[in-house]
Write a protein that holds these residues in place. Structure first.
Motif, PDB file in Angstrom:
ATOM      1  N   TRP B  14     108.463  45.892   8.289  1.00  0.00           N
ATOM      2  CA  TRP B  14     107.117  45.713   8.869  1.00  0.00           C
ATOM      3  C   TRP B  14     106.701  44.244   8.892  1.00  0.00           C
ATOM      4  CZ3 TRP B  14     102.914  43.625   6.250  1.00  0.00           C
ATOM      5  CH2 TRP B  14     103.066  43.453   4.872  1.00  0.00           C
ATOM      6  N   ILE B  15     107.304  43.466   7.974  1.00  0.00           N
ATOM      7  CA  ILE B  15     106.910  42.051   7.921  1.00  0.00           C
ATOM      8  C   ILE B  15     107.377  41.288   9.167  1.00  0.00           C
ATOM      9  CG2 ILE B  15     107.098  39.887   6.617  1.00  0.00           C
ATOM     10  CD1 ILE B  15     107.222  41.606   4.070  1.00  0.00           C
ATOM     11  N   PRO B  16     108.686  41.276   9.497  1.00  0.00           N
ATOM     12  CA  PRO B  16     109.079  40.557  10.726  1.00  0.00           C
ATOM     13  C   PRO B  16     108.438  41.142  11.983  1.00  0.00           C
ATOM     14  CG  PRO B  16     110.944  41.715   9.751  1.00  0.00           C
ATOM     15  CD  PRO B  16     109.854  41.763   8.740  1.00  0.00           C
ATOM     16  N   LEU B  17     108.242  42.465  11.980  1.00  0.00           N
ATOM     17  CA  LEU B  17     107.609  43.059  13.170  1.00  0.00           C
ATOM     18  C   LEU B  17     106.174  42.566  13.338  1.00  0.00           C
ATOM     19  CD1 LEU B  17     108.852  46.782  13.235  1.00  0.00           C
ATOM     20  CD2 LEU B  17     109.369  44.958  14.873  1.00  0.00           C
ATOM     21  N   SER B  18     105.404  42.542  12.254  1.00  0.00           N
ATOM     22  CA  SER B  18     104.013  42.104  12.426  1.00  0.00           C
ATOM     23  C   SER B  18     103.923  40.601  12.635  1.00  0.00           C
ATOM     24  CB  SER B  18     103.119  42.562  11.263  1.00  0.00           C
ATOM     25  OG  SER B  18     103.818  42.509  10.061  1.00  0.00           O
ATOM     26  N   GLU B  19     104.906  39.864  12.066  1.00  0.00           N
ATOM     27  CA  GLU B  19     104.949  38.427  12.376  1.00  0.00           C
ATOM     28  C   GLU B  19     105.214  38.232  13.867  1.00  0.00           C
ATOM     29  OE1 GLU B  19     106.487  36.568   8.102  1.00  0.00           O
ATOM     30  OE2 GLU B  19     107.906  36.831   9.757  1.00  0.00           O
ATOM     31  N   GLY B  20     106.128  39.041  14.382  1.00  0.00           N
ATOM     32  CA  GLY B  20     106.423  38.984  15.819  1.00  0.00           C
ATOM     33  C   GLY B  20     105.184  39.300  16.634  1.00  0.00           C
ATOM     34  N   ALA B  21     104.442  40.336  16.191  1.00  0.00           N
ATOM     35  CA  ALA B  21     103.222  40.719  16.925  1.00  0.00           C
ATOM     36  C   ALA B  21     102.216  39.578  16.903  1.00  0.00           C
ATOM     37  CB  ALA B  21     102.612  41.975  16.305  1.00  0.00           C
ATOM     38  N   LEU B  22     102.117  38.917  15.745  1.00  0.00           N
ATOM     39  CA  LEU B  22     101.180  37.799  15.623  1.00  0.00           C
ATOM     40  C   LEU B  22     101.596  36.666  16.572  1.00  0.00           C
ATOM     41  CD1 LEU B  22      98.697  37.188  13.909  1.00  0.00           C
ATOM     42  CD2 LEU B  22     100.162  35.826  12.419  1.00  0.00           C
ATOM     43  N   LEU B 176     109.199  38.048  27.880  1.00  0.00           N
ATOM     44  CA  LEU B 176     110.212  37.276  28.595  1.00  0.00           C
ATOM     45  C   LEU B 176     110.616  36.023  27.838  1.00  0.00           C
ATOM     46  CD1 LEU B 176     108.816  37.465  32.238  1.00  0.00           C
ATOM     47  CD2 LEU B 176     110.788  38.679  31.302  1.00  0.00           C
ATOM     48  N   ILE B 177     109.674  35.525  27.009  1.00  0.00           N
ATOM     49  CA  ILE B 177     109.952  34.252  26.347  1.00  0.00           C
ATOM     50  C   ILE B 177     111.024  34.420  25.272  1.00  0.00           C
ATOM     51  CG2 ILE B 177     108.855  32.352  25.082  1.00  0.00           C
ATOM     52  CD1 ILE B 177     106.290  33.239  26.540  1.00  0.00           C
ATOM     53  N   SER B 178     111.338  35.670  24.898  1.00  0.00           N
ATOM     54  CA  SER B 178     112.404  35.885  23.929  1.00  0.00           C
ATOM     55  C   SER B 178     113.732  35.331  24.450  1.00  0.00           C
ATOM     56  CB  SER B 178     112.533  37.379  23.614  1.00  0.00           C
ATOM     57  OG  SER B 178     112.815  38.104  24.782  1.00  0.00           O
ATOM     58  N   VAL B 179     113.863  35.167  25.783  1.00  0.00           N
ATOM     59  CA  VAL B 179     115.136  34.677  26.322  1.00  0.00           C
ATOM     60  C   VAL B 179     115.444  33.255  25.888  1.00  0.00           C
ATOM     61  CG1 VAL B 179     115.080  36.164  28.354  1.00  0.00           C
ATOM     62  CG2 VAL B 179     114.152  33.834  28.496  1.00  0.00           C
ATOM     63  N   VAL B 180     114.431  32.472  25.549  1.00  0.00           N
ATOM     64  CA  VAL B 180     114.735  31.115  25.080  1.00  0.00           C
ATOM     65  C   VAL B 180     114.737  31.055  23.557  1.00  0.00           C
ATOM     66  CG1 VAL B 180     114.003  29.929  27.175  1.00  0.00           C
ATOM     67  CG2 VAL B 180     112.334  30.371  25.361  1.00  0.00           C
ATOM     68  N   GLY B 181     114.671  32.205  22.927  1.00  0.00           N
ATOM     69  CA  GLY B 181     114.887  32.244  21.485  1.00  0.00           C
ATOM     70  C   GLY B 181     113.628  32.333  20.643  1.00  0.00           C
ATOM     71  N   LEU B 182     112.471  32.512  21.266  1.00  0.00           N
ATOM     72  CA  LEU B 182     111.249  32.662  20.466  1.00  0.00           C
ATOM     73  C   LEU B 182     111.206  34.080  19.893  1.00  0.00           C
ATOM     74  CD1 LEU B 182     108.465  31.246  19.764  1.00  0.00           C
ATOM     75  CD2 LEU B 182     107.532  32.767  21.506  1.00  0.00           C
ATOM     76  N   VAL B 183     110.955  34.173  18.594  1.00  0.00           N
ATOM     77  CA  VAL B 183     110.910  35.497  17.985  1.00  0.00           C
ATOM     78  C   VAL B 183     109.487  36.032  18.056  1.00  0.00           C
ATOM     79  CG1 VAL B 183     111.484  36.881  15.977  1.00  0.00           C
ATOM     80  CG2 VAL B 183     112.746  34.785  16.436  1.00  0.00           C
ATOM     81  N   GLU B 184     109.195  36.696  19.152  1.00  0.00           N
ATOM     82  CA  GLU B 184     107.913  37.369  19.267  1.00  0.00           C
ATOM     83  C   GLU B 184     108.184  38.869  19.044  1.00  0.00           C
ATOM     84  OE1 GLU B 184     110.008  38.230  21.908  1.00  0.00           O
ATOM     85  OE2 GLU B 184     108.112  39.116  22.613  1.00  0.00           O
ATOM     86  N   LEU B 185     107.238  39.709  19.364  1.00  0.00           N
ATOM     87  CA  LEU B 185     107.351  41.112  19.015  1.00  0.00           C
ATOM     88  C   LEU B 185     108.609  41.763  19.603  1.00  0.00           C
ATOM     89  CD1 LEU B 185     106.361  43.680  17.773  1.00  0.00           C
ATOM     90  CD2 LEU B 185     104.654  43.894  19.578  1.00  0.00           C
ATOM     91  N   VAL B 208     104.125  50.859  19.656  1.00  0.00           N
ATOM     92  CA  VAL B 208     102.845  51.093  18.983  1.00  0.00           C
ATOM     93  C   VAL B 208     102.077  49.789  18.804  1.00  0.00           C
ATOM     94  CG1 VAL B 208     101.787  51.834  16.816  1.00  0.00           C
ATOM     95  CG2 VAL B 208     103.646  53.187  17.819  1.00  0.00           C
ATOM     96  N   LEU B 209     102.802  48.734  18.400  1.00  0.00           N
ATOM     97  CA  LEU B 209     102.123  47.455  18.169  1.00  0.00           C
ATOM     98  C   LEU B 209     101.546  46.868  19.464  1.00  0.00           C
ATOM     99  CD1 LEU B 209     104.470  45.886  15.482  1.00  0.00           C
ATOM    100  CD2 LEU B 209     102.044  46.427  15.225  1.00  0.00           C
ATOM    101  N   TYR B 210     102.329  46.928  20.547  1.00  0.00           N
ATOM    102  CA  TYR B 210     101.795  46.459  21.835  1.00  0.00           C
ATOM    103  C   TYR B 210     100.533  47.236  22.203  1.00  0.00           C
ATOM    104  CZ  TYR B 210     105.577  43.331  23.282  1.00  0.00           C
ATOM    105  OH  TYR B 210     106.432  42.284  23.389  1.00  0.00           O
ATOM    106  N   LEU B 211     100.606  48.567  21.946  1.00  0.00           N
ATOM    107  CA  LEU B 211      99.466  49.424  22.295  1.00  0.00           C
ATOM    108  C   LEU B 211      98.222  49.027  21.496  1.00  0.00           C
ATOM    109  CD1 LEU B 211      99.526  51.691  24.331  1.00  0.00           C
ATOM    110  CD2 LEU B 211      99.613  53.325  22.442  1.00  0.00           C
ATOM    111  N   VAL B 212      98.441  48.732  20.208  1.00  0.00           N
ATOM    112  CA  VAL B 212      97.312  48.318  19.360  1.00  0.00           C
ATOM    113  C   VAL B 212      96.699  47.030  19.900  1.00  0.00           C
ATOM    114  CG1 VAL B 212      96.702  47.407  17.079  1.00  0.00           C
ATOM    115  CG2 VAL B 212      98.153  49.452  17.266  1.00  0.00           C
ATOM    116  N   ILE B 213      97.573  46.069  20.253  1.00  0.00           N
ATOM    117  CA  ILE B 213      97.074  44.778  20.752  1.00  0.00           C
ATOM    118  C   ILE B 213      96.285  44.970  22.047  1.00  0.00           C
ATOM    119  CG2 ILE B 213      97.722  42.505  21.626  1.00  0.00           C
ATOM    120  CD1 ILE B 213     100.238  42.699  19.859  1.00  0.00           C
ATOM    121  N   THR B 214      96.856  45.729  22.985  1.00  0.00           N
ATOM    122  CA  THR B 214      96.163  45.863  24.270  1.00  0.00           C
ATOM    123  C   THR B 214      94.869  46.642  24.124  1.00  0.00           C
ATOM    124  OG1 THR B 214      97.623  47.712  24.771  1.00  0.00           O
ATOM    125  CG2 THR B 214      98.090  45.644  25.862  1.00  0.00           C
TER     126      THR B 214
END
Lengths: 276, 235
Positions: B14-22, B176-185, B208-214
């Motif tokens: 949950w830690i890397p996932l929520s960091e990614g969401a952030l 899409l930005i994950s293609v250049v190596g950014l660790v987002e959600l 679920v996380l995307y849904l929460v954000i939107t």
């Protein structure tokens, strides 16, 4: 409300001083204005002294609104000389679309001394009634807020809308909105009030409340130029009437005289057409 | 390990996932703000009197709305790296120099969303009643004063629904930005899926996380719209 009871229609003859001894608030000489190839004003000359209520009549397209809008430079005239509340400007005031003669400070003086009331009210819809009224005094005239609010409440009471001060324009009737617009103009402490067909956008039953306010302003001795289709106002409230036809002054004089003995055949027809 | 344990127990995914969401939210917000700045400049160019500026802004909005966003990200990333490489070459550096992925991503989102936001702002400006501007002019307000007191507050109100739409688009584009190596959600979910061999669990978590954000941001926009609509409600 003031308790002045002068009866306007008799004023030109009843005035103790001859006309030219009252200070002139507005002098227009040879004013011309074209839009593209259409010449709307073809050399208008006109005067209004302090306390004059001038009704400007004319068929649509006769140039009466354009004339009024030239007086506070919402339109820039092409030629002629304007003297508005002590600011004298000889046209052309602009070259290639850039104002060369009327600087910002002069423009502010003209626009705050000659306040405009529009046909479609044009209240700022995101502001309350009070905010509308204090906006120009605070933002343009830079007067202290507390003073502006106190004065705004007084002018709102003057137009009978003190209790609506925290309401938004969308919740008001057309007549109420126009009375707020009049209060907004009064709040700038103007020397002249310019009315551009103030009752033309109103439902018939709301015209009266606006005319009542305007009549009381006239009775107070305010200098007013009123472009209107209200013949009753021209006949009974205004001290002088000007009739425009195709960009020229066709008939002009004390209202009592011009309505009793119109010199121009066109004006005679105009009165007949409107007053049936 | 069962799913729960993997995420919240010993797996602590949950830690890397929520960091990614952030990261997703921050980069989307940065891109949105950049886009709002570029976008309002573009809108002013398109509304202004200068024909050249108007044409340039027109070309910009047409082009940027017409090409894939992925292409913009690649162009910015490799173009930026190339330029950096050239500069680095002067100082003796060799090889590929990566530029910060977060900055690239935010810039890409800003550049793309500016094209959309420009149209939103332009429409919002046109929705302001002309007479209200004339009333401002008639009582002696200057251009900047009118912008600040009359145009901006009302344009913002008219722009809000469109801006909400752009925001949702940007949120999705962050993937899409994950293609250049950014660790987002999206990238965080991929990493988790790869290393635990439980792709469905991780992509479902991302969902679920995307849904929460939107849904949170959707609610915030609805609130803002309601507040701005207050003056316009009829009694």
């Amino acid at each position: 409300m003031t308790l002045m009871t002068s009866t306007r229609q008799n004023e030109p003859s009843a005035m103790p001083l001859p006309n030219d001894e009252r200070p002139k608030k507005i002098e227009i000489e040879g004013l011309r204005k074209s839009f593209g190839k259409i010449e709307v004003l073809k050399g208008i000359s006109l005067e209004a002294c302090q306390g004059d209520v001038v009704a400007i009549l004319g068929a649509s397209g006769s140039g009466k609104s354009t004339l009024l809008r030239c007086l506070n430079f919402l339109e820039t005239p092409d030629a002629g000389t304007l003297s508005i509340c002590g600011e004298r400007i000889t046209m052309p005031a602009s070259a290639k679309g850039r104002m060369i003669q009327v600087d910002r400070q002069t423009l502010i003086r003209i626009r705050t001394r000659a306040a405009m009331v529009f046909q479609s009210f044009n209240l700022w819809s995101h502001m309350t009634v009070l905010e509308n009224v204090i906006e120009a005094p605070i933002q343009v005239q830079r007067r202290p807020r507390a003073v502006c609010v106190a004065e705004a409440e007084a002018v709102l009471a003057r137009v009978g809308l003190a209790e609506k001060r925290h309401t938004y324009p969308a919740m008001l009737s057309g007549g109420q909105q126009q009375r707020v617009a009049i209060a907004r103009a009064l709040a700038m402490r103007p020397e002249v009030l310019l009315f551009d067909e103030p009752t033309s956008a109103l439902d018939p039953e709301l015209v009266g409340e606006v005319l009542t306010v305007m009549r009381s302003l006239a009775d107070e001795g305010r200098t007013m130029l009123v472009v209107t289709h209200e013949m009753g106002f021209a006949r009974h409230v205004s001290s002088r009437t000007v009739f425009l036809h195709q960009g020229l002054v066709e008939e002009e004089g004390p209202s009592a005289d011009v309505f009793a003995n119109p010199k121009s055949e066109r004006f005679r027809q105009f009165i007949r057409r409107i007053e049936v | 390990m069962d799913s729960y344990d993997l995420l919240f127990g010993g797996g602590r995914w949950w830690i890397p996932l929520s960091e990614g969401a952030l990261t997703t939210v921050t980069i989307a917000a940065s891109g949105f703000v950049l886009g709002a700045i570029f976008g309002s400049a573009l809108a002013l160019m398109r509304l202004g009197g200068n024909a050249v500026a108007r044409r340039l802004a027109d070309i910009y909005t047409t082009t940027l709305r017409g090409i894939p966003d992925l292409l913009v990200i690649y162009l910015l990333y490799f173009g930026g790296s190339g330029a950096l490489g050239l500069i680095g070459g002067f100082f003796g550096a060799t090889g590929f120099i990566g530029i910060p992925t977060f900055a690239t991503g935010a810039l890409a989102l800003g550049v793309v969303s500016a094209a959309y936001q420009a149209e939103v702002f332009r429409g919002a400006f046109k929705a302001i009643a002309r007479g209200e501007l004339e009333a401002g002019r008639a009582c002696g307000m200057s251009g900047p004063a009118m912008f600040r007191r009359i145009v901006a507050p009302q344009a913002l109100r008219f722009a809000l629904p469109g801006l909400g739409n752009v925001w949702q688009l940007i949120l999705k584009e962050t993937a899409l930005i994950s293609v250049v190596g950014l660790v987002e959600l999206m990238r965080a979910a991929q990493v988790g899926a790869g290393s635990t061999r439980q792709p469905f669990l991780f992509y479902l978590s991302a969902f679920v996380l995307y849904l929460v954000i939107t849904s949170i941001s959707g609610r915030l926009f609805a609130r803002a719209e309601a507040i701005c609509a207050r003056p316009y409600r009829r009694a």
